[in-house]
Scaffold this active site. Structure first.
Site, PDB file in Angstrom:
ATOM      1  N   TRP A 145      80.787  47.880  73.319  1.00 55.16           N
ATOM      2  CA  TRP A 145      81.046  47.566  71.915  1.00 55.16           C
ATOM      3  C   TRP A 145      79.798  47.640  71.033  1.00 55.16           C
ATOM      4  O   TRP A 145      79.894  47.680  69.826  1.00 55.16           O
ATOM      5  CB  TRP A 145      81.636  46.146  71.801  1.00 55.16           C
ATOM      6  N   ASN A 146      78.598  47.600  71.642  1.00 54.51           N
ATOM      7  CA  ASN A 146      77.403  47.419  70.793  1.00 54.51           C
ATOM      8  C   ASN A 146      77.048  48.656  69.976  1.00 54.51           C
ATOM      9  O   ASN A 146      76.526  48.541  68.872  1.00 54.51           O
ATOM     10  CB  ASN A 146      76.205  46.915  71.614  1.00 54.51           C
ATOM     11  N   LYS A 169      88.193  54.769  77.955  1.00 48.77           N
ATOM     12  CA  LYS A 169      88.572  53.394  77.642  1.00 48.77           C
ATOM     13  C   LYS A 169      87.446  52.754  76.838  1.00 48.77           C
ATOM     14  O   LYS A 169      86.357  52.517  77.361  1.00 48.77           O
ATOM     15  CB  LYS A 169      88.790  52.583  78.931  1.00 48.77           C
ATOM     16  N   PRO A 170      87.693  52.451  75.562  1.00 43.38           N
ATOM     17  CA  PRO A 170      86.650  51.805  74.762  1.00 43.38           C
ATOM     18  C   PRO A 170      86.602  50.314  75.055  1.00 43.38           C
ATOM     19  O   PRO A 170      87.509  49.766  75.678  1.00 43.38           O
ATOM     20  CB  PRO A 170      87.124  52.053  73.331  1.00 43.38           C
ATOM     21  N   ALA A 171      85.553  49.649  74.575  1.00 45.61           N
ATOM     22  CA  ALA A 171      85.457  48.197  74.735  1.00 45.61           C
ATOM     23  C   ALA A 171      86.575  47.523  73.939  1.00 45.61           C
ATOM     24  O   ALA A 171      86.962  48.000  72.863  1.00 45.61           O
ATOM     25  CB  ALA A 171      84.101  47.709  74.243  1.00 45.61           C
ATOM     26  N   GLY A 223      77.484  49.747  80.077  1.00 46.72           N
ATOM     27  CA  GLY A 223      77.817  48.332  79.920  1.00 46.72           C
ATOM     28  C   GLY A 223      76.854  47.494  80.737  1.00 46.72           C
ATOM     29  O   GLY A 223      75.727  47.925  81.019  1.00 46.72           O
ATOM     30  N   SER A 224      77.309  46.336  81.153  1.00 47.48           N
ATOM     31  CA  SER A 224      76.421  45.421  81.859  1.00 47.48           C
ATOM     32  C   SER A 224      76.159  45.887  83.287  1.00 47.48           C
ATOM     33  O   SER A 224      76.986  46.568  83.910  1.00 47.48           O
ATOM     34  CB  SER A 224      77.065  44.031  81.890  1.00 47.48           C
ATOM     35  N   LEU A 246      73.099  50.896  82.189  1.00 44.08           N
ATOM     36  CA  LEU A 246      73.368  49.458  82.312  1.00 44.08           C
ATOM     37  C   LEU A 246      72.373  48.621  81.516  1.00 44.08           C
ATOM     38  O   LEU A 246      71.826  49.084  80.529  1.00 44.08           O
ATOM     39  CB  LEU A 246      73.366  49.096  83.806  1.00 44.08           C
ATOM     40  N   CYS A 279      70.603  47.641  74.844  1.00 42.20           N
ATOM     41  CA  CYS A 279      70.048  47.619  76.194  1.00 42.20           C
ATOM     42  C   CYS A 279      68.570  47.975  76.169  1.00 42.20           C
ATOM     43  O   CYS A 279      67.865  47.697  77.129  1.00 42.20           O
ATOM     44  CB  CYS A 279      70.846  48.531  77.113  1.00 42.20           C
ATOM     45  N   GLU A 380      68.552  39.287  80.645  1.00 38.34           N
ATOM     46  CA  GLU A 380      68.716  39.979  79.366  1.00 38.34           C
ATOM     47  C   GLU A 380      69.352  39.021  78.348  1.00 38.34           C
ATOM     48  O   GLU A 380      70.403  38.449  78.618  1.00 38.34           O
ATOM     49  CB  GLU A 380      69.637  41.188  79.605  1.00 38.34           C
TER      50      GLU A 380
HETATM   51  P1  ADP Z   1      79.069  43.956  77.682  1.00 37.68           P
HETATM   52  O1  ADP Z   1      80.305  43.368  77.084  1.00 37.68           O
HETATM   53  O2  ADP Z   1      78.033  42.958  78.066  1.00 37.68           O
HETATM   54  O3  ADP Z   1      78.571  45.169  77.004  1.00 37.68           O
HETATM   55  P2  ADP Z   1      80.656  44.779  79.907  1.00 37.68           P
HETATM   56  O4  ADP Z   1      80.065  45.478  81.064  1.00 37.68           O
HETATM   57  O5  ADP Z   1      81.436  43.547  80.128  1.00 37.68           O
HETATM   58  O6  ADP Z   1      79.395  44.549  79.030  1.00 37.68           O
HETATM   59  O7  ADP Z   1      81.547  45.759  79.033  1.00 37.68           O
HETATM   60  C1  ADP Z   1      81.313  47.126  78.908  1.00 37.68           C
HETATM   61  C2  ADP Z   1      82.585  47.875  79.130  1.00 37.68           C
HETATM   62  O8  ADP Z   1      83.035  47.630  80.447  1.00 37.68           O
HETATM   63  C3  ADP Z   1      83.732  47.489  78.216  1.00 37.68           C
HETATM   64  O9  ADP Z   1      84.458  48.673  77.876  1.00 37.68           O
HETATM   65  C4  ADP Z   1      84.576  46.583  79.090  1.00 37.68           C
HETATM   66  O10 ADP Z   1      85.942  46.602  78.745  1.00 37.68           O
HETATM   67  C5  ADP Z   1      84.393  47.250  80.439  1.00 37.68           C
HETATM   68  N1  ADP Z   1      84.656  46.412  81.609  1.00 37.68           N
HETATM   69  C6  ADP Z   1      84.382  45.090  81.773  1.00 37.68           C
HETATM   70  N2  ADP Z   1      84.753  44.686  83.008  1.00 37.68           N
HETATM   71  C7  ADP Z   1      85.262  45.772  83.652  1.00 37.68           C
HETATM   72  C8  ADP Z   1      85.802  46.034  84.967  1.00 37.68           C
HETATM   73  N3  ADP Z   1      85.865  45.081  85.886  1.00 37.68           N
HETATM   74  N4  ADP Z   1      86.214  47.292  85.235  1.00 37.68           N
HETATM   75  C9  ADP Z   1      86.125  48.251  84.323  1.00 37.68           C
HETATM   76  N5  ADP Z   1      85.614  48.093  83.101  1.00 37.68           N
HETATM   77  C10 ADP Z   1      85.180  46.876  82.752  1.00 37.68           C
END
Ligand code: ADP
Length: 476
Positions: A145-146, A169-171, A223-224, A246, A279, A380
């Protein structure tokens, strides 16, 4: 809406979820919530579209991306406003992000035409070796989302340029931004099924499907680190190709030979960009003890002058955090540091902002006397906190800067060319800014070492992530 096989449609069972403005808490949209039937339909569409898209000439694929670039630039104002509403960054920063996002479309429209194979001298006189670069297949992409528009184009553009088809798949916090990108791809005439969009409130089953479905060849995730590791584990038994971008924990090192005022201005700009939710945001500011007072004085003055608020309001320079858990985490990092002896120079608590609703605002914060025992020194923060740590010599600061599981970005301020080069070579990070707070561009490879990820996005390297090398040995 979901975008599957060239059609905008609701989710199976008409499930929906809401997206809201982090500056006010108000709901700004209701979006179709893809379930397993929809995910399957999107993968099926991408799979069916693959051979025809891969078989198009590079010139055809390039032209679609070039048109998408132009349309995105034409829509910059509208996209930027939507991004500010859905994600929170100030309008000016949102405009910059839309341009950065468009740059990936342009860059990869050009790179599409430069996917070269090779001929290789063979050991036998009756043998010839040739390599081909071919698209890996269907790509499952997951974005954060950032940076809700540029992270989409940074994956979709190279995938399409290479001849891959995509399911993205977006956030869950920023589906509207992703929908706008796919509107553009639709309008410029991308064939049905080549790029599919499946927003959902429940990402877990999508991650499972992407990592296990035999029709998906490659998974790309930003993502994370925590979720990246989950996906890597899920992908391993299926031997999926994977790319991960990441988390990070960037050092920002200011040597005694640098101008501390200039460095502090840079530090303030890069630290508070996107409210620290990047990040590559500096998470440890190592400042030489001999210039620390001047550095801190300038950084505190700059930080105090920031205006917190709704990114749509004129004069606002720093927006909200994305949600309550993010705010709680930032507060925890500050409280832990202060309890363990850090000096709170400015900020340190949620910010009061006039306006409708309740936003997730936090005061831009500078901490001094930070030490390695504090949580903020190794986790972080993803928020507007600048922790300053003093150091005495180069060897010590190199060791401290590298003493992290992360390896994404690092920054160095020095007026010595030799020292700049030594640091560039010694720091174990994928992106290093030497007197430069913005070492990123569509043309430059972006990615991390260690727990910050695998692979590179952007640059010449960015398209390679979506290609397989095939070797042909010909006996003649
Ligand atoms: P943050 O919100 O800290 O950026 P996330 O890693 O939680 O990091 O989110 C980044 C993306 O990963 C988002 O699109 C979120 O929907 C997706 N996501 C979170 N958990 C899962 C999972 N278990 N499997 C697949 N995608 C995921």
């Amino acid at each position: 809406m979901l975008f599957i096989d060239g059609t905008w449609r609701g989710a199976n069972g008409n499930a929906t979820f809401e997206t809201s403005n982090p500056a006010t808490g108000e709901v700004i949209g209701t979006v179709a919530d893809a379930g397993s039937v929809d995910v399957d339909a999107a993968i099926a569409a991408a799979s069916a579209a693959f051979s025809e898209w891969a078989g198009q000439t590079a010139y055809v694929r390039s032209a679609v991306l070039r048109d998408a670039y132009q349309l995105m630039v034409d829509r910059k104002e509208r996209l930027a406003k939507l991004m500010t509403e859905e994600q929170g960054k100030p309008l000016k920063a949102a405009r910059n992000e839309v341009q950065y996002a468009a740059d990936f479309l342009l860059w990869f429209s050009e790179e599409a035409k430069r996917v070269y194979g090779s001929t290789i001298p063979a050991p036998r006189s009756d043998q010839r070796f040739i390599t081909l670069q071919q698209p890996v297949g269907v790509v499952g992409a997951i974005t954060p989302w950032n940076y809700p528009i540029s992270m989409v184009t940074r994956k979709v553009a190279p995938a399409l340029a290479a001849g891959c088809t995509v399911v993205l798949k977006p956030a869950e916090q920023t589906p509207l931004c992703a929908i706008e990108v796919f509107e553009i791809l639709d309008e410029v005439g991308l064939p049905p099924g080549v790029a599919n969009l499946i927003p959902t409130a429940n990402p877990v089953p999508v991650g499972e499907a992407f990592t296990s479905d035999p029709r998906i060849a490659k998974v790309t995730f930003t993502g994370s680190t925590e979720v990246g590791k989950v996906l890597a584990t899920q992908a391993a038994p299926h031997m999926k190709r994977t790319s991960f971008e990441l988390g990070g924990h960037a050092p920002f090192i200011v040597f005694e030979d640098a101008d501390p005022v200039h460095a502090a201005k840079g530090a303030g700009l890069v630290k508070f960009l996107n409210t620290g939710q990047a990040c590559i945001s500096p998470n440890r500011m190592y400042v030489h003890a001999s210039i620390a007072d001047q550095f801190i004085e300038t950084l505190v003055a700059r930080t105090s002058a920031l205006r917190v608020g709704n990114g749509l309001d004129a004069g606002v320079t720093i927006g909200p955090l994305v949600d309550q858990p993010s705010l709680d985490k930032v507060q925890h990092h500050v409280d832990d540091a202060v309890r363990k002896g850090a000096t709170l120079h400015v900020g340190g608590k949620p910010a009061k902002v006039d306006g409708p609703g309740e936003g997730f605002f936090f005061e831009p914060t500078v901490l001094g006397n930070v030490t390695a025992e504090m949580v903020i020194s190794h986790e972080e923060t993803f928020g507007p906190v600048a922790p300053v740590i003093l150091f005495e010599n180069e060897a010590e600061v190199i060791a401290a800067a590298n003493d992290t599981a992360y390896g994404l970005a690092a920054y160095v301020y020095t007026n010595s060319l030799a020292r700049g080069m030594r640091m560039f070579e010694a720091l174990n990070f994928g992106i290093i800014g030497i007197n430069d707070i913005n070492p990123t561009a569509a043309a430059a490879p972006f990615g991390g070492m260690k727990h910050s990820g695998i692979g590179r996005e952007g640059g010449r390297e960015g398209i390679a992530e979506y290609l397989e090398t095939k070797t042909g040995g010909f006996s003649i």
